[in-house]
Scaffold this motif. Structure first.
Motif, PDB file in Angstrom:
ATOM      1  N   ASP A  20      66.027  51.570   3.060  1.00 35.12           N
ATOM      2  CA  ASP A  20      65.144  52.044   4.129  1.00 35.12           C
ATOM      3  C   ASP A  20      64.931  50.989   5.213  1.00 35.12           C
ATOM      4  OD1 ASP A  20      63.819  54.813   3.010  1.00 35.12           O
ATOM      5  OD2 ASP A  20      64.318  53.427   1.403  1.00 35.12           O
ATOM      6  N   THR A  21      66.021  50.516   5.782  1.00 34.78           N
ATOM      7  CA  THR A  21      65.918  49.560   6.887  1.00 34.78           C
ATOM      8  C   THR A  21      65.734  50.265   8.230  1.00 34.78           C
ATOM      9  OG1 THR A  21      68.339  49.450   6.906  1.00 34.78           O
ATOM     10  CG2 THR A  21      67.173  47.712   5.727  1.00 34.78           C
ATOM     11  N   HIS A  22      66.117  51.526   8.340  1.00 37.12           N
ATOM     12  CA  HIS A  22      65.784  52.386   9.480  1.00 37.12           C
ATOM     13  C   HIS A  22      66.040  51.753  10.854  1.00 37.12           C
ATOM     14  CE1 HIS A  22      64.134  55.715   7.180  1.00 37.12           C
ATOM     15  NE2 HIS A  22      63.473  54.853   6.413  1.00 37.12           N
ATOM     16  N   SER A  23      67.205  51.114  10.996  1.00 38.50           N
ATOM     17  CA  SER A  23      67.621  50.508  12.274  1.00 38.50           C
ATOM     18  C   SER A  23      66.703  49.371  12.737  1.00 38.50           C
ATOM     19  CB  SER A  23      67.732  51.565  13.382  1.00 38.50           C
ATOM     20  OG  SER A  23      68.799  52.452  13.106  1.00 38.50           O
ATOM     21  N   LEU A  24      65.944  48.820  11.811  1.00 35.92           N
ATOM     22  CA  LEU A  24      65.048  47.703  12.132  1.00 35.92           C
ATOM     23  C   LEU A  24      65.584  46.383  11.584  1.00 35.92           C
ATOM     24  CD1 LEU A  24      61.687  49.516  11.325  1.00 35.92           C
ATOM     25  CD2 LEU A  24      62.563  48.951  13.595  1.00 35.92           C
ATOM     26  N   ARG A  32      56.823  49.922   9.286  1.00 36.01           N
ATOM     27  CA  ARG A  32      56.753  48.521   9.693  1.00 36.01           C
ATOM     28  C   ARG A  32      57.591  47.694   8.715  1.00 36.01           C
ATOM     29  NH1 ARG A  32      50.271  48.288   9.807  1.00 36.01           N
ATOM     30  NH2 ARG A  32      50.786  49.059   7.714  1.00 36.01           N
ATOM     31  N   PRO A  33      58.483  46.840   9.204  1.00 33.11           N
ATOM     32  CA  PRO A  33      59.372  46.068   8.318  1.00 33.11           C
ATOM     33  C   PRO A  33      58.661  44.879   7.691  1.00 33.11           C
ATOM     34  CG  PRO A  33      59.822  45.518  10.599  1.00 33.11           C
ATOM     35  CD  PRO A  33      58.777  46.607  10.631  1.00 33.11           C
ATOM     36  N   VAL A  34      57.793  45.156   6.731  1.00 33.07           N
ATOM     37  CA  VAL A  34      56.926  44.120   6.177  1.00 33.07           C
ATOM     38  C   VAL A  34      57.295  43.714   4.748  1.00 33.07           C
ATOM     39  CG1 VAL A  34      54.978  44.805   7.627  1.00 33.07           C
ATOM     40  CG2 VAL A  34      55.284  45.891   5.393  1.00 33.07           C
ATOM     41  N   ARG A  35      58.290  44.361   4.170  1.00 30.57           N
ATOM     42  CA  ARG A  35      58.651  44.081   2.780  1.00 30.57           C
ATOM     43  C   ARG A  35      59.809  43.096   2.694  1.00 30.57           C
ATOM     44  NH1 ARG A  35      56.935  49.191   1.121  1.00 30.57           N
ATOM     45  NH2 ARG A  35      54.665  49.163   1.177  1.00 30.57           N
ATOM     46  N   GLU A  36      59.896  42.412   1.578  1.00 31.39           N
ATOM     47  CA  GLU A  36      60.995  41.489   1.339  1.00 31.39           C
ATOM     48  C   GLU A  36      62.050  42.138   0.449  1.00 31.39           C
ATOM     49  OE1 GLU A  36      59.436  37.950  -0.363  1.00 31.39           O
ATOM     50  OE2 GLU A  36      58.410  37.323   1.476  1.00 31.39           O
ATOM     51  N   ALA A  37      63.280  41.692   0.612  1.00 26.75           N
ATOM     52  CA  ALA A  37      64.328  42.148  -0.290  1.00 26.75           C
ATOM     53  C   ALA A  37      63.960  41.750  -1.714  1.00 26.75           C
ATOM     54  CB  ALA A  37      65.659  41.529   0.103  1.00 26.75           C
ATOM     55  N   ILE A  38      64.335  42.562  -2.671  1.00 29.32           N
ATOM     56  CA  ILE A  38      64.093  42.263  -4.079  1.00 29.32           C
ATOM     57  C   ILE A  38      65.349  41.595  -4.652  1.00 29.32           C
ATOM     58  CG2 ILE A  38      63.690  43.242  -6.365  1.00 29.32           C
ATOM     59  CD1 ILE A  38      61.871  45.299  -5.051  1.00 29.32           C
ATOM     60  N   VAL A  39      65.185  40.373  -5.133  1.00 31.83           N
ATOM     61  CA  VAL A  39      66.308  39.580  -5.602  1.00 31.83           C
ATOM     62  C   VAL A  39      66.184  39.398  -7.120  1.00 31.83           C
ATOM     63  CG1 VAL A  39      67.527  37.393  -5.384  1.00 31.83           C
ATOM     64  CG2 VAL A  39      66.340  38.354  -3.401  1.00 31.83           C
ATOM     65  N   LEU A  40      67.288  39.597  -7.821  1.00 28.83           N
ATOM     66  CA  LEU A  40      67.274  39.487  -9.266  1.00 28.83           C
ATOM     67  C   LEU A  40      68.608  38.985  -9.770  1.00 28.83           C
ATOM     68  CD1 LEU A  40      68.911  42.289 -10.408  1.00 28.83           C
ATOM     69  CD2 LEU A  40      66.900  43.278  -9.312  1.00 28.83           C
ATOM     70  N   GLU A  41      68.624  38.543 -11.012  1.00 30.64           N
ATOM     71  CA  GLU A  41      69.846  38.089 -11.665  1.00 30.64           C
ATOM     72  C   GLU A  41      70.265  39.121 -12.698  1.00 30.64           C
ATOM     73  OE1 GLU A  41      71.732  35.385 -11.231  1.00 30.64           O
ATOM     74  OE2 GLU A  41      70.506  34.298  -9.767  1.00 30.64           O
ATOM     75  N   LEU A  42      71.542  39.439 -12.722  1.00 26.28           N
ATOM     76  CA  LEU A  42      72.042  40.407 -13.701  1.00 26.28           C
ATOM     77  C   LEU A  42      73.287  39.818 -14.334  1.00 26.28           C
ATOM     78  CD1 LEU A  42      71.354  43.286 -14.691  1.00 26.28           C
ATOM     79  CD2 LEU A  42      73.092  44.119 -13.125  1.00 26.28           C
ATOM     80  N   SER A  75      67.507  55.600  11.803  1.00 29.66           N
ATOM     81  CA  SER A  75      66.301  56.360  12.080  1.00 29.66           C
ATOM     82  C   SER A  75      66.593  57.859  12.113  1.00 29.66           C
ATOM     83  CB  SER A  75      65.691  55.917  13.410  1.00 29.66           C
ATOM     84  OG  SER A  75      64.555  56.692  13.729  1.00 29.66           O
ATOM     85  N   ARG A  76      67.650  58.230  12.882  1.00 32.61           N
ATOM     86  CA  ARG A  76      68.015  59.645  12.983  1.00 32.61           C
ATOM     87  C   ARG A  76      69.497  59.892  12.724  1.00 32.61           C
ATOM     88  NH1 ARG A  76      64.099  63.191  12.528  1.00 32.61           N
ATOM     89  NH2 ARG A  76      65.512  64.686  13.482  1.00 32.61           N
ATOM     90  N   GLY A  77      70.192  58.886  12.205  1.00 31.53           N
ATOM     91  CA  GLY A  77      71.575  59.082  11.836  1.00 31.53           C
ATOM     92  C   GLY A  77      72.541  59.168  12.995  1.00 31.53           C
ATOM     93  N   ALA A 124      74.093  56.441   1.553  1.00 29.76           N
ATOM     94  CA  ALA A 124      73.310  56.984   2.666  1.00 29.76           C
ATOM     95  C   ALA A 124      71.975  57.508   2.142  1.00 29.76           C
ATOM     96  CB  ALA A 124      74.088  58.084   3.370  1.00 29.76           C
ATOM     97  N   GLY A 125      71.091  57.847   3.091  1.00 24.10           N
ATOM     98  CA  GLY A 125      69.804  58.418   2.726  1.00 24.10           C
ATOM     99  C   GLY A 125      69.499  59.650   3.554  1.00 24.10           C
ATOM    100  N   ASN A 126      68.314  60.176   3.424  1.00 22.95           N
ATOM    101  CA  ASN A 126      67.988  61.445   4.081  1.00 22.95           C
ATOM    102  C   ASN A 126      67.927  61.344   5.607  1.00 22.95           C
ATOM    103  OD1 ASN A 126      65.390  60.059   3.129  1.00 22.95           O
ATOM    104  ND2 ASN A 126      64.580  61.510   4.630  1.00 22.95           N
ATOM    105  N   HIS A 127      67.780  60.149   6.151  1.00 15.75           N
ATOM    106  CA  HIS A 127      67.797  59.968   7.608  1.00 15.75           C
ATOM    107  C   HIS A 127      69.217  59.836   8.160  1.00 15.75           C
ATOM    108  CE1 HIS A 127      63.488  59.139   8.859  1.00 15.75           C
ATOM    109  NE2 HIS A 127      63.393  59.243   7.543  1.00 15.75           N
ATOM    110  N   ASP A 128      70.170  59.607   7.297  1.00 16.48           N
ATOM    111  CA  ASP A 128      71.515  59.226   7.725  1.00 16.48           C
ATOM    112  C   ASP A 128      72.427  60.435   7.926  1.00 16.48           C
ATOM    113  OD1 ASP A 128      70.704  56.541   7.593  1.00 16.48           O
ATOM    114  OD2 ASP A 128      71.190  56.452   5.459  1.00 16.48           O
TER     115      ASP A 128
END
Length: 207
Positions: free
Chosen positions: A8-12, A197-207, A32-34, A58-62
């Protein structure tokens, strides 16, 4: 393997900082609108990121990906695109699908029940990483109104047959976070909040 999960980066994307890692996963809604221009800007952004491997759905906006599937390979050149399909990266088997339960008149809508379950039935049992745009029911799927809007059939398939090590999704912005249930780590990697609003951070993990 260091995995970086976003959605959900939505062109931001120009307002976001993405940490480095071995594998970047984007769980849909790149635009945002594909529009084609948005997709081209996203692809350019992907080309500038340093991750050795990159996978997206893809997602529902794409809308571009649903309306013009034959053009996707021409436009998306800097990240591997999955659409009810899989890939293997450094031994990890990855499967991705853009569909979600019917949500107004957006892209990749499917009716609950058999219409959507036939997509989940395609997921190989031996999948290590599952990427869907929408969440499974009851897991990081609660809206601001308190409703749980994830897919019941997806929960059934993931928990009772596939049991992936990692399930990455987005779609429900306000349910951002991660949760370990049984063998599976569930990650809602939405990068924007309910107000986009682009206020979240990427979630990083080890696998």
């Amino acid at each position: 393997m260091k995995i970086v999960c976003i959605s959900d980066t939505h062109s931001l994307q120009h307002k976001m900082t993405i940490p480095d890692g071995d594998l970047l996963i984007h769980a849909g809604d790149i635009s945002s609108r594909g529009k084609i221009e948005e997709v081209e800007m996203f692809n350019e952004w992907m080309g500038a990121l340093p991750h050795r491997h990159k996978v997206m759905i893809a997602g529902n906006h794409d809308f571009f990906f649903e309306k013009y599937p034959k053009q996707v390979k021409r436009v998306i050149t800097n990240i591997e695109y999955l659409n009810d399909s899989g890939t293997t990266i450094e031994g990890l088997k990855i499967w991705g699908s853009p569909v979600q339960p019917w949500f107004y008149d957006w892209a990749f809508n499917r009716k609950r029940g058999q219409d959507i379950r036939k997509h989940w039935d395609l997921i190989p049992t031996e999948t290590d990483i599952l990427i869907t745009h929408g969440p499974p029911y009851g897991i990081l799927d609660q809206t601001i109104r308190g409703e749980k809007v994830g897919c019941e059939d997806l929960t059934d398939i993931v928990q009772n047959r596939v049991k992936p090590r990692l399930h990455v999704f987005g779609h429900i912005h306000e349910a951002y976070g991660q949760e370990q249930i049984g063998e599976t780590l569930y990650v809602n990697a939405s990068m924007v909040d309910l107000a986009y609003r682009p206020v979240r951070e990427a979630i990083v993990l080890e696998l």
